[in-house]
Enzyme design. Structure first.
Site, PDB file in Angstrom:
ATOM      1  N   LYS A  18       0.838  -1.214   0.000  1.00 49.21           N
ATOM      2  CA  LYS A  18       0.000   0.000   0.000  1.00 49.21           C
ATOM      3  C   LYS A  18       0.866   1.255   0.000  1.00 49.21           C
ATOM      4  O   LYS A  18       0.582   2.199  -0.741  1.00 49.21           O
ATOM      5  CB  LYS A  18      -0.897  -0.002   1.244  1.00 49.21           C
ATOM      6  CG  LYS A  18      -1.460   1.364   1.598  1.00 49.21           C
ATOM      7  CD  LYS A  18      -2.150   1.380   2.941  1.00 49.21           C
ATOM      8  CE  LYS A  18      -2.566   2.788   3.331  1.00 49.21           C
ATOM      9  NZ  LYS A  18      -1.495   3.577   3.955  1.00 49.21           N
ATOM     10  N   ARG A  89      -3.184  10.765   1.275  1.00 54.64           N
ATOM     11  CA  ARG A  89      -2.062  11.707   1.356  1.00 54.64           C
ATOM     12  C   ARG A  89      -1.304  11.812   0.026  1.00 54.64           C
ATOM     13  O   ARG A  89      -0.272  12.455  -0.058  1.00 54.64           O
ATOM     14  CB  ARG A  89      -1.087  11.245   2.462  1.00 54.64           C
ATOM     15  CG  ARG A  89      -1.801  11.024   3.762  1.00 54.64           C
ATOM     16  CD  ARG A  89      -0.919  11.096   4.955  1.00 54.64           C
ATOM     17  NE  ARG A  89      -0.191  12.317   5.117  1.00 54.64           N
ATOM     18  CZ  ARG A  89      -0.693  13.488   5.519  1.00 54.64           C
ATOM     19  NH1 ARG A  89      -1.972  13.586   5.777  1.00 54.64           N
ATOM     20  NH2 ARG A  89       0.075  14.545   5.653  1.00 54.64           N
ATOM     21  N   CYS A 113      -5.401   8.593   7.507  1.00 49.15           N
ATOM     22  CA  CYS A 113      -5.990   8.212   8.806  1.00 49.15           C
ATOM     23  C   CYS A 113      -5.799   9.328   9.823  1.00 49.15           C
ATOM     24  O   CYS A 113      -4.768  10.011   9.831  1.00 49.15           O
ATOM     25  CB  CYS A 113      -5.333   6.940   9.315  1.00 49.15           C
ATOM     26  SG  CYS A 113      -5.742   5.486   8.336  1.00 49.15           S
TER      27      CYS A 113
END
Ligand code: EPU
Length: 434
Positions: A18, A89, A113
Site C-alpha cells: 500500500k 495523502r 488516517c
C-alpha cells in the site's frame, strides 16, 4: 461480523505494498512515456489515486488483475480538483511532478488516517529550498517555478517528505542531497522504479540520499514489493489464533524489525522459496516495544501487536513515537474485554518528540480474555486490530466502518475466509457511530 476463537490456517498471497504503490503511480507522471506496475493491490486507495491521476490526464489500463499501465503523454491540468480533497495523502506527492511538467501545481488538503497532526511543513520547505515558490490558498497548496538541486535536511525522517524530495530531485538540474531521510523499504522500492526510469539516486549510510538530476525520464516496468504490514498483520493473526499461515510473497528482508519482536513474544516462522510460514512457537511472552522510523518497529504494526499482547503471559508496554494520536483503538478494545491503559508518558525506549505534550501515546497491556463486542474501526490499522480481536474472541464481534480497513488491505475478507475465519458482511448502515 466475526465468529471468533478459531485458528487461522492455510495459504494466501500477500498483496503489493500500500505505501509504495500509490507513490509509484504518481512517479509515472514524471515521464511522458508509458510505465507498467505489476503486483498492484486492488484497494480503494489505489482506485482513489487512479481517479486523481486521470483528472490530470493520465490514461490507464488494467493489463491483468494486478498489472496496471499508466501513461501521461500530456497533462490536462496542473492542479488536482477539490473533489479529491482529504481522500488520502497521495495528492501532495503530485506537487513536484506537476511543477516539473507544467511549471505550477495546486493540490487540495490531504487526508489519510486521523492518527495525529500529520503536518506538511517539511514537504513545503523542501520544495521551497529547491527553488519553488510555495504557498497555501483555496483549501490547498500551490507551488510554482523551477526546481534545482540543493542540500535539504529533514528535521525528522518523514516518509512522505522524503518521497516528495525524491520526486522533486530526479529532474532538478544539479545534485540534491537529502539528509535525515526516511529509508523505509517502500521508499527503496520507489527508488528502484525511479532508477529504472533513468533517475540517478543513491542511498548512502546514515539517512543520506544523493540524487543527480537528469534531463528526462523514460517509462519503466516495475513489480511493487509485497506489503510488509499486511504480512506482519496476518502473521500476528496466525499466532493470536494459534494457527499456521503460509504467506506467499512475504519477504524476510523487509520484515527484520518485526521478526525480532515476533520471536521475542513466542512467534515462529520458516522461510520458503515462495514466501514465509508463521506459527506459534512457544507460550506467548510479554514484550516492551517502541515504534520508530525504519529500521525500528513500524508504527503500522503496533495496533495488531497490542491486540495480540492481550494473550501474553504477563504485562507488556508499548510506546508509539511516530504519530501522537494513534492509540484510539486501544481504548476501544476495552469493550471486547482487553485490559489496557493508555498513558501520556514515554514508557519504553526513552523520551520521544511527544514527551510532555499530553498525548496518550503509550499503552500497558495486561493478560485478558477477549469476548464478542460491537466495535468501530477508527482507522486502517486500528481497524485491523479490532478485526484481530474478533478473530481471537469467544462469541460474535461486530466491527463497523470496515471500509477504513479495506482502504489498505486488499481483499481482506476473502483472505480471512480462505484461512478458515468465520465472518460475514452485514450490509446497510451500522447502528454505531465512529
Ligand atoms: N511530519 C511533520 N511534518 C511533515 C511531515 C511529517 O511534522 O511535513 C511528522 C508527522 O506529523 C508524523 C511524522 O512526521 O508525526 C512521520 O510522518 P511521515 O511523513 O513519515 O508519515 P506519512 O508519510 O504521512 C507514511 C505512511 C503511513 C506510515 C508513516 C510512517 C503512506 C501513505 N502513509 O505516512 O502509513 O505510518 O509513513 O511510516 O505512505 C498506514 O499505512 O496505516 C499509514 C498510516
Amino acid at each position: 461480523m466475526i465468529s471468533g476463537a478459531r485458528p487461522l490456517a492455510g495459504t494466501v498471497v500477500v498483496a503489493g505494498a500500500k505505501n509504495a504503490v500509490t507513490k509509484q503511480m504518481v512517479a509515472t507522471l514524471l515521464s511522458d512515456e508509458p510505465s507498467v506496475l505489476e503486483n498492484v493491490p486492488r484497494t480503494s486507495e489505489v482506485a482513489a489515486t487512479l481517479g486523481m491521476l486521470a483528472s490530470l490526464g493520465t490514461q490507464y489500463d488494467w493489463l491483468s488483475r494486478n498489472t496496471l499501465l499508466l501513461h501521461t503523454p500530456q497533462l490536462s491540468a496542473s492542479g488536482i480538483g477539490l473533489e479529491h480533497q482529504r481522500l488520502n495523502r497521495i495528492g501532495l506527492l503530485a506537487l513536484a511532478p506537476l511543477v516539473h511538467r507544467a511549471g505550477e501545481a495546486w493540490v487540495p488538503v490531504p487526508g489519510g488516517c486521523a492518527i495525529g497532526g500529520r503536518q506538511i511543513d517539511f514537504h513545503l520547505a523542501v520544495l521551497g529550498q529547491m527553488g519553488a515558490r510555495v504557498g497555501i490558498g483555496g483549501d490547498g497548496f500551490w507551488a510554482r517555478g523551477r526546481l534545482h538541486g540543493t542540500r535539504v535536511v529533514l528535521p525528522y525522517p518523514s516518509v512522505g517528505a522524503t518521497e516528495n524530495a525524491l520526486l522533486a530531485a530526479v529532474l532538478a538540474p544539479g545534485c540534491t542531497e537529502i539528509a535525515g531521510a526516511a529509508v523505509e523499504p517502500e521508499i527503496r522500492d520507489t527508488i528502484a522504479l525511479l532508477n529504472r526510469m533513468g533517475a540517478r539516486i543513491e542511498v548512502l549510510r546514515q539517512r543520506r540520499i544523493v540524487v543527480e538530476g537528469v534531463g528526462r525520464l523514460r517509462g519503466a516496468r516495475h513489480r511493487v514489493m509485497a506489503d510488509r504490514s499486511e504480512a506482519a498483520s496476518l502473521a500476528m493473526a496466525a499466532v493470536a489464533t494459534d494457527g499456521r499461515v503460509n504467506l506467499l510473497g512475504a519477504e524476510p528482508r523487509s520484515l527484520g524489525p518485526f521478526l525480532r519482536v515476533f520471536r521475542a513474544l513466542g512467534g515462529g516462522w520458516r522461510v520458503g522459496r515462495r514466501g514465509m510460514v508463521f506459527f506459534r512457537d512457544d507460550v506467548l511472552r510479554p514484550v516492551s516495544v517502541a515504534t520508530g522510523p525504519y529500521p525500528h518497529f513500524s508504527t503500522d504494526w503496533l495496533p495488531p501487536l497490542v491486540t495480540l499482547l492481550t494473550q501474553a503471559r504477563g504485562v507488556s508496554q508499548v510506546h508509539e513515537t511516530v504519530f501522537e494520536d494513534r492509540l484510539a483503538y486501544a481504548v476501544r478494545l476495552g469493550a471486547a474485554g482487553a485490559r489496557l491503559s493508555v498513558s501520556d508518558r514515554c514508557l519504553v525506549g526513552g523520551c520521544c518528540r511527544f514527551a510532555g505534550g499530553g498525548h496518550f501515546h503509550s499503552c500497558t497491556i495486561e493478560p485478558s480474555r477477549l469476548h464478542g463486542a460491537r466495535l468501530v474501526a477508527p482507522d486502517l490499522r486500528g481497524g485491523f486490530a479490532m478485526i484481530l480481536a474478533g478473530l481471537m474472541a469467544e462469541g460474535t464481534t461486530e466491527v463497523g466502518c470496515v471500509e477504513r480497513v479495506e482502504r489498505g488491505y486488499a481483499e481482506l475478507s476473502e483472505k480471512l475466509l480462505e484461512l478458515g475465519a468465520h465472518l460475514w458482511v452485514r450490509l446497510g448502515r451500522s447502528r454505531m457511530t465512529a
